[in-house]
Motif scaffolding. Structure first.
Motif, PDB file in Angstrom:
ATOM      1  N   ASP A 163     -48.020 -19.907 -20.130  1.00 28.56           N
ATOM      2  CA  ASP A 163     -47.170 -19.547 -21.268  1.00 28.56           C
ATOM      3  C   ASP A 163     -46.321 -18.330 -20.896  1.00 28.56           C
ATOM      4  N   ASP A 189     -58.443 -16.342 -20.467  1.00 28.46           N
ATOM      5  CA  ASP A 189     -57.273 -15.626 -20.968  1.00 28.46           C
ATOM      6  C   ASP A 189     -57.754 -14.260 -21.450  1.00 28.46           C
ATOM      7  N   ASP A 246     -56.072 -15.419 -26.597  1.00 30.32           N
ATOM      8  CA  ASP A 246     -55.342 -16.380 -27.433  1.00 30.32           C
ATOM      9  C   ASP A 246     -55.022 -17.671 -26.694  1.00 30.32           C
ATOM     10  N   THR A 274     -50.470 -20.228 -25.222  1.00 29.90           N
ATOM     11  CA  THR A 274     -49.819 -20.262 -26.538  1.00 29.90           C
ATOM     12  C   THR A 274     -48.700 -21.292 -26.649  1.00 29.90           C
ATOM     13  N   ARG A 275     -48.264 -21.889 -25.557  1.00 32.71           N
ATOM     14  CA  ARG A 275     -47.277 -22.960 -25.657  1.00 32.71           C
ATOM     15  C   ARG A 275     -47.924 -24.199 -26.271  1.00 32.71           C
ATOM     16  N   THR A 326     -59.769 -19.570 -26.825  1.00 30.94           N
ATOM     17  CA  THR A 326     -59.568 -18.136 -27.040  1.00 30.94           C
ATOM     18  C   THR A 326     -59.657 -17.395 -25.704  1.00 30.94           C
TER      19      THR A 326
END
Length: 256
Positions: free
Chosen positions: A52, A102, A106, A109-110, A137
């Protein structure tokens, strides 16, 4: 059974179509892998991840069955935004755990982010080894199995795709391992794009292995009967035992 493959199945109405089968060899049509998957021979695995806008937050590692880290790509390795990265790693047949991480917590996120593992030198055109998306997450783990030279028996899946093929996906798990149930093949929802076309999937499985195949279909991903054939990648040449899954039973399934 005249040495043919026997398929035992059951249906669970929990939002997914579930079939369980055991592979019996006998006179089943054995595929010669030409030494590619001999147990003492290493294999190349391709790891693909779509990053992302925060690529330096993402990393991954692979652990063996003794929880030893055999591949480690830490966060901070990748710098290019929204890039699809491909890494080739070398492993031996066996049980492994793939973990994507990550550090911000999060995930990817794409909306179209995904990750997948593939056998590089595969000569039967098998599905991905495992697949996943960016909806996690801090980390997500999947146990997978490289079956090695014992995987010589073809599993053939014919899938009549519907008007929304992106709604359909499946995964195959090996159930008879002491350590864990492990994925051996997968197509995530979103993998299929051509509406009202026929998809053909093949892979090699192991004699004596106990497997579970799970189909997910959230809307009109299929249109017709899914046909599974054990014993040959070409049912016109070798007639293995077959069973079908009716589209009427799966057309309105919701994700479980």
């Amino acid at each position: 059974s005249d040495g043919q493959v026997i398929v035992d199945s059951k249906f669970e109405s929990s939002g997914r179509e579930v079939k369980v089968f055991t592979v019996h060899g006998g006179d089943a049509n054995i595929f010669d892998a030409g030494g590619e998957y001999e147990s003492e021979t290493s294999v190349e695995i391709k790891v693909t991840i779509t990053l992302d806008v925060y690529p330096d937050e993402t990393g991954f590692f692979i652990e063996d069955s003794l929880q030893r880290r055999v591949v480690d790509v830490p966060p901070g390795t990748y710098k290019d935004q929204n890039k699809k990265i491909e890494e080739i790693v070398t492993l031996y047949p066996g049980l492994y755990t793939f973990t994507i991480t990550d550090i911000f917590g999060d995930g990817l996120t794409r909306a179209d982010s995904f990750y997948q593992l593939d056998l590089v030198n595969d000569n039967v055109g098998r599905p991905h080894l495992l697949t996943g998306n960016g909806a996690f997450t801090s980390q997500e783990s999947q146990v997978f199995l490289i079956e090695g030279d014992a995987a010589k028996y073809p599993l053939w899946i014919h899938i009549p795709l519907g008007v929304t093929p992106q709604d359909f996906g499946f995964a195959i798990y090996r159930l008879d391992l002491v350590e864990s149930n492990a994925v051996v093949a997968s197509r995530a929802r979103g993998s299929y794009e051509l509406a009202n076309e026929d998809a053909l999937e093949t892979l090699l499985v192991t004699e004596g292995g106990l497997y579970r195949i799970i189909f997910e279909n959230t809307s009109q991903g299929i249109n017709g009967d899914i046909r599974i054939n054990m014993g040959s990648t070409n049912p016109n040449i070798f007639k293995g035992i077959e069973y079908t899954i009716n589209a009427e039973d799966t057309g309105n399934l919701q994700r479980g």
